[in-house]
Design a protein around this motif. Sequence first.
Motif, PDB file in Angstrom:
ATOM      1  N   GLY A  61       8.839  23.381 -42.209  1.00 38.22           N
ATOM      2  CA  GLY A  61       8.367  22.147 -40.467  1.00 38.22           C
ATOM      3  C   GLY A  61       8.168  23.014 -39.300  1.00 38.22           C
ATOM      4  O   GLY A  61       7.737  23.252 -38.589  1.00 38.22           O
ATOM      5  N   MET A  90       5.454  24.485 -37.463  1.00 40.75           N
ATOM      6  CA  MET A  90       4.894  23.790 -35.605  1.00 40.75           C
ATOM      7  C   MET A  90       5.375  24.621 -34.147  1.00 40.75           C
ATOM      8  O   MET A  90       4.408  24.364 -32.871  1.00 40.75           O
ATOM      9  CB  MET A  90       5.851  22.642 -35.851  1.00 40.75           C
ATOM     10  N   THR A  91       6.563  25.522 -33.970  1.00 41.90           N
ATOM     11  CA  THR A  91       6.995  25.737 -32.796  1.00 41.90           C
ATOM     12  C   THR A  91       6.490  26.679 -32.855  1.00 41.90           C
ATOM     13  O   THR A  91       5.823  26.361 -31.132  1.00 41.90           O
ATOM     14  CB  THR A  91       8.237  26.635 -33.432  1.00 41.90           C
ATOM     15  N   ILE A 127       2.963  26.820 -32.717  1.00 36.72           N
ATOM     16  CA  ILE A 127       1.672  26.042 -32.257  1.00 36.72           C
ATOM     17  C   ILE A 127       1.913  24.972 -31.351  1.00 36.72           C
ATOM     18  O   ILE A 127       1.242  25.741 -30.163  1.00 36.72           O
ATOM     19  CB  ILE A 127       1.589  24.713 -33.382  1.00 36.72           C
ATOM     20  N   PHE A 128       3.355  25.102 -31.024  1.00 41.45           N
ATOM     21  CA  PHE A 128       3.012  24.201 -29.585  1.00 41.45           C
ATOM     22  C   PHE A 128       3.327  24.910 -28.663  1.00 41.45           C
ATOM     23  O   PHE A 128       3.452  24.540 -27.551  1.00 41.45           O
ATOM     24  CB  PHE A 128       4.820  23.086 -30.283  1.00 41.45           C
ATOM     25  N   GLY A 154       2.197  30.560 -37.841  1.00 41.86           N
ATOM     26  CA  GLY A 154       2.371  29.168 -38.112  1.00 41.86           C
ATOM     27  C   GLY A 154       3.075  29.814 -39.847  1.00 41.86           C
ATOM     28  O   GLY A 154       3.465  29.622 -40.162  1.00 41.86           O
TER      29      GLY A 154
END
Length: 106
Positions: free
Chosen positions: A20, A24-25, A27-28, A58
């Motif tokens: 996860g 997500m890192t 993408i953010f 990601g």
Amino acid sequence: MKSSDNSQVGQAFAMIFQVGISMMTPIFLCAAAGCFLDKTFHMQIWFLILVFLGIAAGFRNTYYLLKGFFVKDPKNEAAHEQADHQDGTHHRLEEEDSWEKPKKRS
């Protein structure tokens, strides 16, 4: 439950959490960079480009993370080694561990 069962459950939760985070890192971070570039240059395309780049990064991170996780399984590792040797390819780690110069293929 046995201690080995607890260990496997703990490893599974750690892997889920790590997948996860590794997904997500990027993408953010890319979305934040896209917002910044949109506001700085007054163009609305940066956010979209960088979000797609973050999604691709990601998926790449997740692929390599899970590939390493499943190859460490002794049952699968033997099958992968046998398939690699039949194809004429070798594991990258085996080549990097040796101090000799790589041989040129003819």
